[in-house]
Design an enzyme around this catalytic site. Structure first.
Site, PDB file in Angstrom:
ATOM      1  N   GLY A 530       0.801  -1.212   0.000  1.00  0.00           N
ATOM      2  CA  GLY A 530       0.000   0.000   0.000  1.00  0.00           C
ATOM      3  C   GLY A 530       0.834   1.262   0.000  1.00  0.00           C
ATOM      4  O   GLY A 530       0.446   2.265  -0.564  1.00  0.00           O
ATOM      5  N   PHE A 531       1.982   1.253   0.622  1.00  0.00           N
ATOM      6  CA  PHE A 531       2.745   2.488   0.682  1.00  0.00           C
ATOM      7  C   PHE A 531       4.228   2.282   0.402  1.00  0.00           C
ATOM      8  O   PHE A 531       5.073   2.972   0.933  1.00  0.00           O
ATOM      9  CB  PHE A 531       2.557   3.210   2.014  1.00  0.00           C
ATOM     10  CG  PHE A 531       2.773   2.336   3.215  1.00  0.00           C
ATOM     11  CD1 PHE A 531       4.046   1.983   3.609  1.00  0.00           C
ATOM     12  CD2 PHE A 531       1.691   1.894   3.958  1.00  0.00           C
ATOM     13  CE1 PHE A 531       4.245   1.200   4.719  1.00  0.00           C
ATOM     14  CE2 PHE A 531       1.892   1.114   5.062  1.00  0.00           C
ATOM     15  CZ  PHE A 531       3.164   0.764   5.448  1.00  0.00           C
ATOM     16  N   GLY A 532       4.553   1.316  -0.398  1.00  0.00           N
ATOM     17  CA  GLY A 532       5.959   1.171  -0.737  1.00  0.00           C
ATOM     18  C   GLY A 532       6.299  -0.257  -1.088  1.00  0.00           C
ATOM     19  O   GLY A 532       5.431  -1.136  -1.102  1.00  0.00           O
ATOM     20  N   VAL A 534       7.913  -4.058  -0.886  1.00  0.00           N
ATOM     21  CA  VAL A 534       7.984  -5.086   0.141  1.00  0.00           C
ATOM     22  C   VAL A 534       9.135  -6.027  -0.193  1.00  0.00           C
ATOM     23  O   VAL A 534       9.268  -6.465  -1.332  1.00  0.00           O
ATOM     24  CB  VAL A 534       6.665  -5.873   0.221  1.00  0.00           C
ATOM     25  CG1 VAL A 534       6.761  -6.928   1.301  1.00  0.00           C
ATOM     26  CG2 VAL A 534       5.510  -4.954   0.491  1.00  0.00           C
ATOM     27  N   ASP A 645     -10.400  -2.488   3.219  1.00  0.00           N
ATOM     28  CA  ASP A 645      -9.766  -2.896   1.962  1.00  0.00           C
ATOM     29  C   ASP A 645      -9.540  -4.401   1.943  1.00  0.00           C
ATOM     30  O   ASP A 645      -8.449  -4.880   1.666  1.00  0.00           O
ATOM     31  CB  ASP A 645      -8.456  -2.133   1.762  1.00  0.00           C
ATOM     32  CG  ASP A 645      -7.966  -2.248   0.315  1.00  0.00           C
ATOM     33  OD1 ASP A 645      -8.792  -2.570  -0.558  1.00  0.00           O
ATOM     34  OD2 ASP A 645      -6.777  -2.017   0.064  1.00  0.00           O
TER      35      ASP A 645
END
Ligand SMILES: *[C@@H]1O[C@H](CO)[C@@H](O)[C@H](O)[C@H]1NC(C)=O
Ligand SMILES: *[C@@H]1O[C@H](CO)[C@@H](O)[C@H](O)[C@H]1NC(C)=O
Ligand SMILES: *[C@@H]1O[C@H](CO)[C@@H](O)[C@H](O)[C@H]1NC(C)=O
Ligand SMILES: *[C@@H]1O[C@H](CO)[C@@H](O)[C@H](O)[C@H]1NC(C)=O
Ligand SMILES: *[C@@H]1O[C@H](CO)[C@@H](O)[C@H](O)[C@H]1NC(C)=O
Ligand SMILES: *[C@@H]1O[C@H](CO)[C@@H](O)[C@H](O)[C@H]1NC(C)=O
Ligand SMILES: *[C@@H]1O[C@H](CO)[C@@H](O)[C@H](O)[C@H]1NC(C)=O
Ligand SMILES: *[C@@H]1O[C@H](CO)[C@@H](O)[C@H](O)[C@H]1NC(C)=O
Ligand SMILES: *[C@@H]1O[C@H](CO)[C@@H](O)[C@H](O)[C@H]1NC(C)=O
Length: 842
Positions: A530-532, A534, A645
């Site tokens: 979601g934000f970068g 992995v 989500d």
């Protein structure tokens, strides 16, 4: 000769025994220890039993269908028999008696029919509901039944409560201990005084109150209306006050037990796992304890860090010093007692309330709420009012008025009723938050000034940021982190450090993580979350980890990062992904999770090469696991969390294929006065969003239920909901069309091992899926019902109403889910800002 004799003896005793017809005792018969009578359908048994290793013998009723000894009724509770010489037979006057020995003359227990029963055909018969009845089989007249003498167990269809005329009172008394069914300390009954409510006493101390009946449920038992399982009938008539919990499907085995520690528990039998499942219990929270906040206080646990007690509007703490130390036992007193009846008062409305003790209220079922308000205002002793039934078929009904101190009030997160308290004008203004006093006005002016200044600052900030972004497009990307989230960094740092100090969230060193991921090398990259990005890593001790690294050059993920930090360290459940720690150093911000080797669910269900690996038991296990995880988020964790989500790529699988819900970047904690939220920024993933969320930005626990329904259907079919099937409809619409034609079986994944499932079970699952995706949020079941339905095959499910299937014009809407490399560890890119105009419902 000897053998012959023994044979004869055995045959003889067998004949004697078989005189006892299988499901009743005749008036002329007797029953000894070892004899058992069964109900017609062999659901219950009646006879002698012992508990555990004890030698003491009791007479009672137990489940014959259930493999675990489960006693539901005991006759000689306080008078066990020391050995196996007990006997049961009718007395000459027709009472059924238990004797301690064959020749005993004084019964140790007896039914309590006062008049002599003359019917010679009298029998004692055990019904399939678990009720032992003395009746005349000819006329069907019943003289006594065990259902009128409950012990610690309430069975379905057993009436609970009292009659006003002939003094029958059916209430529960706990056992003394798990090994001793004698009369214990805890009782549970419908209170006789005032407006009906159920009360649990420990000894003579009031311990818990269900609150009054609201038309559908007890106001203090918001969970207890499971429309899918129970048929509850409450009676409040001149003759009696009673409640009966029927089950819609008589095959469901469920019981409610009052345990000796003062907990009421409902269990249901899971035939597959052969065990009782705890389904509900009360009291549970601090706020449930009777009078936890003292006179005129109310209890509110919705915000986890705040002291749960407050004074009702118009009241103040009696001893503020004690309140400072979180001791509210002294309660509250009226702030200005003189002004209670000065003709200038109004009513402050408290929402979602379990109304105070109704033992002393005045009741009028004939008047409306408006009239109730007038009546209360006219009577100087009236301090509050509420409707008697607020959930009846014909809307709110009746009037309750309180006169005097109010006890044991609490508020709920998503249940309860409106409660109106009499307060003077000044207090009302304070409570309404829209007063007109000078102070108030000053305050308002101050607030609006602050808002204006903040708006200006935000505009300035956006302007600067735009300029920066424009600049960045011109220049090659620099390694220097842009400032957009530098501003927020101190906050995150503080919060993380605070957590690690408390031991909540260990801090990892950047060097450790860099070493574990080979300096964030491309080979270690699993995908984008979601934000970068992995990464997969291996710590020195061999432990595998997944590292979620906040992208350096975008401020966008910051909110999600903070949100995830805030939430996930507080959550622990088998079906949620586990966080191991975090790393915040120089410009790096990372979260470290357990590594899950099996990637995410979408890698299995949407890929032909893997779909065959998932047979039905595996799929069912995944569905159940996800359901439990969501239930935990919604209900069982200390916080109330809406994930927002849920989708296949956010469900990770460990090597035993146990599903773990991941990615809490968009989750919301619900507290305070919120039961549903709304937002202008609809985030989520196309195909999984409920219509009310996608279109109006409203989200609630029912929007997660919707997403879960979509997941069920995807898992069964191996198809994506977001793809377009025939005639422009998505998967849900497509299956719905088939379902209505009775052809839904066609949709079952053909790659799934056909040997591994029974069609009826899969169809039931599809059925549950449809219940979850119904158009109206209020029609969708909550997760506890879903978990229950998934666990019990015998349930009759209601017919689903029309599902919602949103068909979107795919303009700005990205299709969620995995993208190419099917990332594991963390999820595929998912943050889609779907603007409201982009999605259309039908
Ligand atoms: C069981 O034994 C106890 C003590 O030995 C005695 O007091 C009691 O009366 C006996 N109960 C019966 C039913 O025989
Ligand atoms: C019961 O009474 C019969 C005769 O009345 C006697 O033979 C028998 O021993 C008695 N049994 C017991 C356990 O007292
Ligand atoms: C019953 O309650 C009383 C007073 O509340 C207590 O003293 C006693 O220990 C309790 N007995 C049991 C068996 O719990
Ligand atoms: C529910 O219970 C009432 C009264 O006990 C009964 O009349 C009704 O038929 C029941 N409804 C269902 C669906 O079982
Ligand atoms: C009573 O119920 C509580 C709550 O479920 C449970 O913790 C406790 O173990 C139960 N006690 C017994 C004796 O079963
Ligand atoms: C609350 O209910 C209990 C039980 O009926 C009663 O003893 C108590 O006096 C009641 N309190 C008030 C204020 O009505
Ligand atoms: C309601 O009002 C009607 C007529 O005013 C009266 O006959 C009836 O008894 C009232 N019912 C109750 C429960 O007070
Ligand atoms: C106010 O209400 C109380 C309780 O219902 C009642 O006893 C009293 O008579 C009422 N007073 C007036 C003035 O109506
Ligand atoms: C406060 O709110 C109530 C209902 O919400 C309303 O009837 C009342 O007029 C309001 N009072 C003031 C002073 O705003």
């Amino acid at each position: 000769m000897k053998i012959f004799f023994i044979f004869f003896f055995v045959l003889f005793s067998f004949l004697v025994h078989s005189c006892l017809s299988n499901n009743m005792i005749m008036r002329t018969q007797s029953m000894r220890d070892g004899d058992v009578i069964f109900s017609q359908g062999k659901r219950f048994a009646f006879g002698f039993f012992s508990l555990g290793t004890s030698k003491l013998r009791y007479v009672g009723i137990w489940y014959a269908q259930v493999s675990e000894q489960t006693i539901v009724w005991v006759a000689n509770r306080d008078h066990p028999i020391n050995d196996t010489s007990g006997h049961i037979k009718f007395s000459s006057r027709g009472n059924l008696c238990v004797y301690g020995s064959v020749n005993g003359t004084e019964p140790i227990w007896s039914t309590d029919v006062l008049d002599t029963i003359s019917e010679p055909a009298l029998v004692a018969k055990l019904s399939d509901l678990g009720n032992l009845v003395l009746l005349d089989p000819v006329t069907g007249k019943s003289f006594w039944e065990s259902f009128n003498h409950p012990t610690n167990t309430l069975l379905p269809f057993m009436k609970f409560g009292y009659t006003r005329q002939d003094g029958v009172d059916r209430f529960m008394t706990s056992w003394r201990s798990p090994g001793d069914p004698g009369f214990g300390n805890v009782t549970f009954r419908i209170e006789r005084r005032g407006f009906p409510q159920m009360m649990m006493y420990k000894g003579t101390t009031l311990w818990w109150r269900t609150g009054s009946w609201t038309g559908q449920r007890w106001s203090g038992v918001p969970e207890m209306t499971n429309k899918f399982i129970f048929n509850i009938s409450f009676v409040n008539s001149p003759d009696e006050v009673s409640i009966t919990y029927g089950v819609l499907n008589p095959l469901v085995i469920t019981r409610m037990v009052l345990n000796e520690t003062g907990t009421l528990q409902r269990f249901t039998w899971n035939g597959k796992d052969k065990k009782w499942i705890g389904f509900w219990s009360a009291p549970e929270e601090k706020c449930d304890s009777y009078n936890h906040c003292g006179l005129n206080g109310y209890c509110d646990t919705t915000s986890p860090d705040k002291f749960e007690c407050s004074c009702l509007p118009g009241h103040e703490p009696k001893t503020p010093q004690a309140w400072n130390f979180r001791d509210a036992s002294d309660g509250c007193k009226r702030s200005n007692a003189a002004s209670l009846c000065n003709g200038r008062e109004g009513f402050a409305k408290l929402k979602r309330v379990k109304v105070p003790n109704t033992s002393g209220v005045s009741v009028d079922m004939n008047i409306t709420l408006k009239e109730c308000e007038k009546r209360c205002l006219r009577n100087c002793s009236c301090v509050a009012y509420a409707s008697a039934y607020h959930e009846s078929e014909d809307g709110a009904k009746g009037c309750l008025t309180w006169h005097g101190d109010m006890l044991d009030t609490r508020t709920y997160w998503s249940a309860g009723q409106d409660f109106y308290l009499r307060v003077d004008k000044a207090e009302l203004a304070r409570w309404n938050g829209s007063g007109s006093s000078g102070k108030r006005r000053l305050f308002l002016i101050l607030i609006s000034m602050i808002v204006v200044v903040m708006l200006l600052m935000i505009m300035l900030f956006c302007f600067i940021r735009k300029r920066r972004q424009a600049n960045r497009h011109k220049k090659p990307p620099s390694t220097f982190a842009p400032s957009s989230f530098d501003i927020e960094e101190p906050f995150v740092l503080e919060e993380l450090e605070d957590k690690s100090r408390k031991g909540e969230l260990p801090l990892f060193e950047l060097s450790t993580i860099a070493a574990a991921t080979n300096n964030f090398s491309f080979q270690h990259k699993l995908g984008a979350g979601g934000f970068g990005a992995v990464y997969k890593g291996v710590l020195e001790n061999g432990m595998e980890i997944a590292v979620k690294r906040l992208s350096k050059n975008s401020g966008q993920g910051m909110e999600e990062f903070k949100n995830e930090v805030k939430l996930i360290s507080k959550l622990q459940h088998r079906n949620l992904v586990r966080i191991l720690g975090c790393c915040v150093e120089s410009e790096e911000k990372m979260l470290i999770y357990e590594y899950l080797p099996n990637k995410s669910l979408d890698c299995f269900i949407f890929r032909e090469e893997h779909r065959a690996e998932l047979d039905w038991p595996k799929r069912m296990g995944i569905i159940r696991g996800i359901a439990r995880g969501i239930l935990y988020l919604h209900q069982d964790s200390r916080l109330r969390i809406i994930h927002r989500d849920l989708k296949a790529s956010n469900i990770l699988l460990d090597n035993e294929m146990i599903p773990k819900i991941a990615d809490f970047g968009m989750a919301r904690i619900f507290g305070g006065n919120q039961i549903e939220g709304s937002t202008n920024r609809v985030v989520g993933t196309y195909g999984y969003m409920s219509p009310e969320y996608a279109m109006d930005g409203h989200f609630s626990i029912k929007s997660d239920v919707y997403s879960f329904g979509v997941l069920i259907l995807e898992i069964i079919t191996g198809k994506k909901n977001s793809a377009i099937y025939n005639e422009n409809s998505n998967l849900v619409g497509h299956i719905w069309g088939l379902w209505q034609k009775g052809e839904a079986r066609e949709i079952i994944d053909t790659l799934m091992d056909a040997e591994s499932y029974e069609e009826s079970e899969v169809m039931k699952c599809i059925h549950i899926g449809f219940l979850c995706v119904q158009e109206r949020a209020s029609d969708r079941p909550d997760m506890s019902s879903v978990v229950f339905m998934l666990g019990h095959n015998a349930i009759d499910l209601p017919s689903p109403k029309h599902p919602a299937f949103t068909v979107g014009r795919k303009r700005n809407v990205k299709n969620g889910g995995s993208s190419g490399n099917c990332p594991s560890g963390e999820t595929g890119s998912s943050v889609n800002d779907v603007t409201l105009t982009d999605v259309q419902g039908r």
